[in-house]
Design a protein around this motif. Sequence first.
Motif, PDB file in Angstrom:
ATOM      1  N   GLU A  58      64.830  -8.521  40.229  1.00  0.00           N
ATOM      2  CA  GLU A  58      65.248  -7.146  39.955  1.00  0.00           C
ATOM      3  C   GLU A  58      65.966  -7.055  38.611  1.00  0.00           C
ATOM      4  OE1 GLU A  58      65.784  -5.994  44.670  1.00  0.00           O
ATOM      5  OE2 GLU A  58      67.477  -6.842  43.547  1.00  0.00           O
ATOM      6  N   PHE A  59      66.804  -8.035  38.334  1.00  0.00           N
ATOM      7  CA  PHE A  59      67.507  -8.127  37.047  1.00  0.00           C
ATOM      8  C   PHE A  59      66.485  -8.175  35.916  1.00  0.00           C
ATOM      9  CE2 PHE A  59      69.908 -10.282  33.715  1.00  0.00           C
ATOM     10  CZ  PHE A  59      71.170  -9.721  33.824  1.00  0.00           C
ATOM     11  N   ARG A  60      65.461  -9.020  36.081  1.00  0.00           N
ATOM     12  CA  ARG A  60      64.403  -9.153  35.067  1.00  0.00           C
ATOM     13  C   ARG A  60      63.651  -7.841  34.904  1.00  0.00           C
ATOM     14  NH1 ARG A  60      59.093 -10.029  34.068  1.00  0.00           N
ATOM     15  NH2 ARG A  60      58.601 -11.462  32.386  1.00  0.00           N
ATOM     16  N   PHE A  61      63.341  -7.169  36.006  1.00  0.00           N
ATOM     17  CA  PHE A  61      62.630  -5.895  35.932  1.00  0.00           C
ATOM     18  C   PHE A  61      63.384  -4.917  35.037  1.00  0.00           C
ATOM     19  CE2 PHE A  61      61.927  -1.535  37.249  1.00  0.00           C
ATOM     20  CZ  PHE A  61      60.545  -1.442  37.255  1.00  0.00           C
ATOM     21  N   LEU A  62      64.695  -4.769  35.260  1.00  0.00           N
ATOM     22  CA  LEU A  62      65.481  -3.825  34.454  1.00  0.00           C
ATOM     23  C   LEU A  62      65.530  -4.265  32.989  1.00  0.00           C
ATOM     24  CD1 LEU A  62      68.438  -2.958  36.860  1.00  0.00           C
ATOM     25  CD2 LEU A  62      66.358  -1.641  36.416  1.00  0.00           C
ATOM     26  N   ARG A  63      65.674  -5.559  32.746  1.00  0.00           N
ATOM     27  CA  ARG A  63      65.702  -6.055  31.359  1.00  0.00           C
ATOM     28  C   ARG A  63      64.393  -5.735  30.651  1.00  0.00           C
ATOM     29  NH1 ARG A  63      63.369 -10.090  28.867  1.00  0.00           N
ATOM     30  NH2 ARG A  63      62.873 -11.308  30.715  1.00  0.00           N
ATOM     31  N   VAL A  64      63.284  -5.994  31.315  1.00  0.00           N
ATOM     32  CA  VAL A  64      61.971  -5.733  30.713  1.00  0.00           C
ATOM     33  C   VAL A  64      61.780  -4.236  30.480  1.00  0.00           C
ATOM     34  CG1 VAL A  64      59.475  -5.854  31.141  1.00  0.00           C
ATOM     35  CG2 VAL A  64      60.921  -7.845  31.586  1.00  0.00           C
ATOM     36  N   GLU A  65      62.222  -3.409  31.416  1.00  0.00           N
ATOM     37  CA  GLU A  65      62.109  -1.960  31.240  1.00  0.00           C
ATOM     38  C   GLU A  65      62.933  -1.470  30.052  1.00  0.00           C
ATOM     39  OE1 GLU A  65      60.054   0.371  32.928  1.00  0.00           O
ATOM     40  OE2 GLU A  65      59.181  -1.605  33.322  1.00  0.00           O
ATOM     41  N   LEU A  66      64.028  -2.160  29.755  1.00  0.00           N
ATOM     42  CA  LEU A  66      64.842  -1.827  28.574  1.00  0.00           C
ATOM     43  C   LEU A  66      64.237  -2.394  27.293  1.00  0.00           C
ATOM     44  CD1 LEU A  66      68.430  -2.335  30.012  1.00  0.00           C
ATOM     45  CD2 LEU A  66      67.431  -0.177  29.213  1.00  0.00           C
ATOM     46  N   ASP A  67      63.149  -3.159  27.435  1.00  0.00           N
ATOM     47  CA  ASP A  67      62.454  -3.777  26.306  1.00  0.00           C
ATOM     48  C   ASP A  67      63.390  -4.717  25.534  1.00  0.00           C
ATOM     49  OD1 ASP A  67      60.183  -4.296  24.794  1.00  0.00           O
ATOM     50  OD2 ASP A  67      60.620  -2.713  23.343  1.00  0.00           O
ATOM     51  N   LEU A  68      64.155  -5.503  26.294  1.00  0.00           N
ATOM     52  CA  LEU A  68      65.081  -6.469  25.696  1.00  0.00           C
ATOM     53  C   LEU A  68      64.617  -7.889  25.986  1.00  0.00           C
ATOM     54  CD1 LEU A  68      68.511  -4.921  26.738  1.00  0.00           C
ATOM     55  CD2 LEU A  68      67.538  -4.970  24.426  1.00  0.00           C
ATOM     56  N   SER A  69      64.752  -8.758  25.011  1.00  0.00           N
ATOM     57  CA  SER A  69      64.509 -10.179  25.247  1.00  0.00           C
ATOM     58  C   SER A  69      65.705 -10.750  25.998  1.00  0.00           C
ATOM     59  CB  SER A  69      64.335 -10.913  23.911  1.00  0.00           C
ATOM     60  OG  SER A  69      65.564 -10.890  23.197  1.00  0.00           O
TER      61      SER A  69
END
Length: 151
Positions: A58-69
């Motif tokens: 879930e943490f990864r999902f939000l990071r990817v949605e923010l388009d952050l490495s």
Amino acid sequence: MSYHYTESGLDNVWLEDGYIIENHPSYGELISFKNVRGLHEAIGRWLVAQPRTLNGAEFRFLRVELDLSQKSLGAILGVTEQAVAKWEKGRDKAVANKSAERLLRLAYINYLDGNTEFSAIINRITKLDAEIAEHELRLRKEQDGWHKIAA
């Protein structure tokens, strides 16, 4: 019929509609989704509202949605890229750093709501952290005395 939407990187998302499954003679089963951006926003808002700690997926999902490495998010959260990677590897485990997890939730919801002030504050904190690191003096004792070393 429900569709198990694993394309999100999450194991617990099922779609009741909004998708089309077609059989192509050369490629087999093809699946298309309507309004993926809206779908991911609905998933993200649901995650942010959960009263429990997010897991790594879930943490990864939000990071990817923010388009952050991982590196960029680490800089924003004040942790290393490796720390972010470690949290995300624990797909089904709660993220160990609750402060970082909460800040990611805040960043995501403010991003969705177009709150540019929040983004500006995060950018300023990141810049200040870099400036503070530049002002640190690190010394090493050697045989001929004390010498400045790189931070």
